[in-house]
Design an enzyme around this catalytic site. Structure first.
Site, mmCIF file in Angstrom:
data_model
loop_
_atom_site.group_PDB
_atom_site.id
_atom_site.type_symbol
_atom_site.label_atom_id
_atom_site.label_comp_id
_atom_site.label_asym_id
_atom_site.label_seq_id
_atom_site.Cartn_x
_atom_site.Cartn_y
_atom_site.Cartn_z
ATOM 1 N N ASP A 88 -10.897 34.290 -3.246
ATOM 2 C CA ASP A 88 -11.010 34.758 -4.628
ATOM 3 C C ASP A 88 -9.669 34.616 -5.331
ATOM 4 O OD1 ASP A 88 -10.096 36.883 -2.856
ATOM 5 O OD2 ASP A 88 -10.246 38.243 -4.558
ATOM 6 N N GLU A 150 -9.874 39.999 -1.883
ATOM 7 C CA GLU A 150 -8.508 40.444 -1.614
ATOM 8 C C GLU A 150 -7.766 40.813 -2.882
ATOM 9 O OE1 GLU A 150 -4.139 40.125 -1.031
ATOM 10 O OE2 GLU A 150 -5.440 38.972 -2.371
#
Length: 379
Positions: A88, A150
């Site tokens: 991400d 994350e």
């Protein structure tokens, strides 16, 4: 070639690696767009499968994206090496079509997530591919775990990360290299907070004095929160949302704060301060809820032994990888805090992550790829 240097002579090519990385960069994957993250996971899963891994997709939670776990065959049944990375990014969809479009300018390559951390993930996979093509065995079984959240503190994947790490002897994290090319052997503790102020609505034009602005209250709180910053612990507010109509006195305002400290006791004190905050007046209310926390990760003997091996490999390649503790949390906080030997910051060299000038230095693709391959052979 001796066994511990064979990987250093593999034919890594930065230009060719950048061509392969481009597909990853142009597959945008902002954290809160689960469908976009899943498209990126699909690209990575295919590349892992082509490299010879057994790949599985782990469904996401909390309306966030999926994760990918990939295992490479190995004759040994001992605990292995976990390569831990996230797919991400902080860049919203469409960034690739604007100022941060994929491009190369000399030794710099630009693109959303290219430094943090798709470039690092890509060199880790390239390292395995090069080793397998040359018939060089890794020291232990290798598993990749690519996660999806994350950038928001890993609320949906921390349990998965910790469970997977517990099954491994070593964790390698290809987060970006430090500005001096160094690697990370510890990280500061981080806590996030969700805040809401509640006021009293009124018509801002006809009855302004009757209202109590939630935005005004939140602004007062933000100034007080950021003024709590000291050398021991920082406080910052990075998200602020309030109001719908300019002619309405706002009822609710929401914000997110982050606190970071080098020592766990300092972060614990910061948490107490944040949770003790109260409204500045009787006509409004203010609430703070604790969000995701990353524990402090302090280096142990196992971590420093890992660093020693990395430094020896780097010296043979003609550069240095000094060790340091760093701010800016990663999933290495979790595995390091568990006591599992973890080496972070193994990814590419670059600068300005999380901005519209995010870039990597192209020559570091081969440089760090060789280092990663060497580590897979000796740890």
């Amino acid at each position: 070639m001796t066994p511990d240097t064979a990987a250093l002579d593999l034919p890594f090519d930065s230009d060719r690696m950048l061509d392969g990385l481009r597909t990853w960069i142009e597959t945008e994957s902002p954290t809160f767009d689960a469908a976009a993250v899943n498209r990126m996971m699909g690209v990575a899963a295919r590349d892992l499968a082509l490299a010879g891994a057994s790949v599985e997709t782990i469904p996401g939670r909390m309306n966030l994206g999926d994760c990918v776990r990939a295992k490479f065959d190995h004759p040994s049944k001992e605990k292995g090496i976990l390569v831990l990375g996230h797919m991400d990014t902080v860049h919203p969809m469409g960034t690739i079509n604007g100022q941060l479009h994929f491009r190369r300018e000399g030794n710099k390559a630009f693109g959303p997530g290219i430094q943090d951390m798709k470039g690092g993930n890509y060199i880790a996979l390239e390292a395995v591919k090069q080793l397998r093509a040359a018939g060089i065995q890794t020291s232990r079984p290798v598993t990749f775990l690519f996660t999806s959240d994350e950038e928001i503190g890993s609320p949906a994947t921390r349990d998965l990360i910790e469970a997977e790490a517990a099954r491994h002897a070593v964790v390698l994290v290809p987060e970006p290299a430090r500005p001096d090319g160094g690697v990370v052997t510890g990280r500061y503790a981080i806590a996030r907070f969700n805040m809401r102020s509640t006021g009293r609505p009124s018509h801002a034009g006809a009855r302004l004095a009757e209202g109590r602005s939630a935005i005004k209250e939140m602004c007062r709180q933000i100034l007080a929160i950021e003024d709590m910053t000291t050398e021991a612990c920082t406080f910052s507010v990075g998200v602020l949302q309030g109001g719908t109509w300019v002619n309405c006195v706002t009822t609710h305002c929401d914000a997110e704060a982050l606190s970071m400290a080098k020592r766990q006791e300092d972060l614990d004190a910061a948490v107490e301060k944040m949770l003790a905050l109260r409204a500045t007046g009787n006509d409004v209310s203010f609430e703070v809820k604790r969000g995701v926390t990353r524990p402090v990760w302090e280096p142990n003997e196992g971590v420093m032994q890992l660093h020693g091996k990395a430094q020896a490999l780097a010296e043979r390649l003609g550069f240095n990888v000094p060790s340091q503790s760093a701010g800016g949390g990663s999933d290495g906080n979790f595995t390091g805090a568990m006591g599992i030997p973890t080496l972070d910051g193994l990814g590419v060299r670059g600068a300005l992550a999380h901005t519209l000038e995010e870039h990597i230095f192209v020559d570091s693709l081969a440089e760090r790829g060789k280092l990663f391959a060497g580590l897979l052979q000796v740890v």
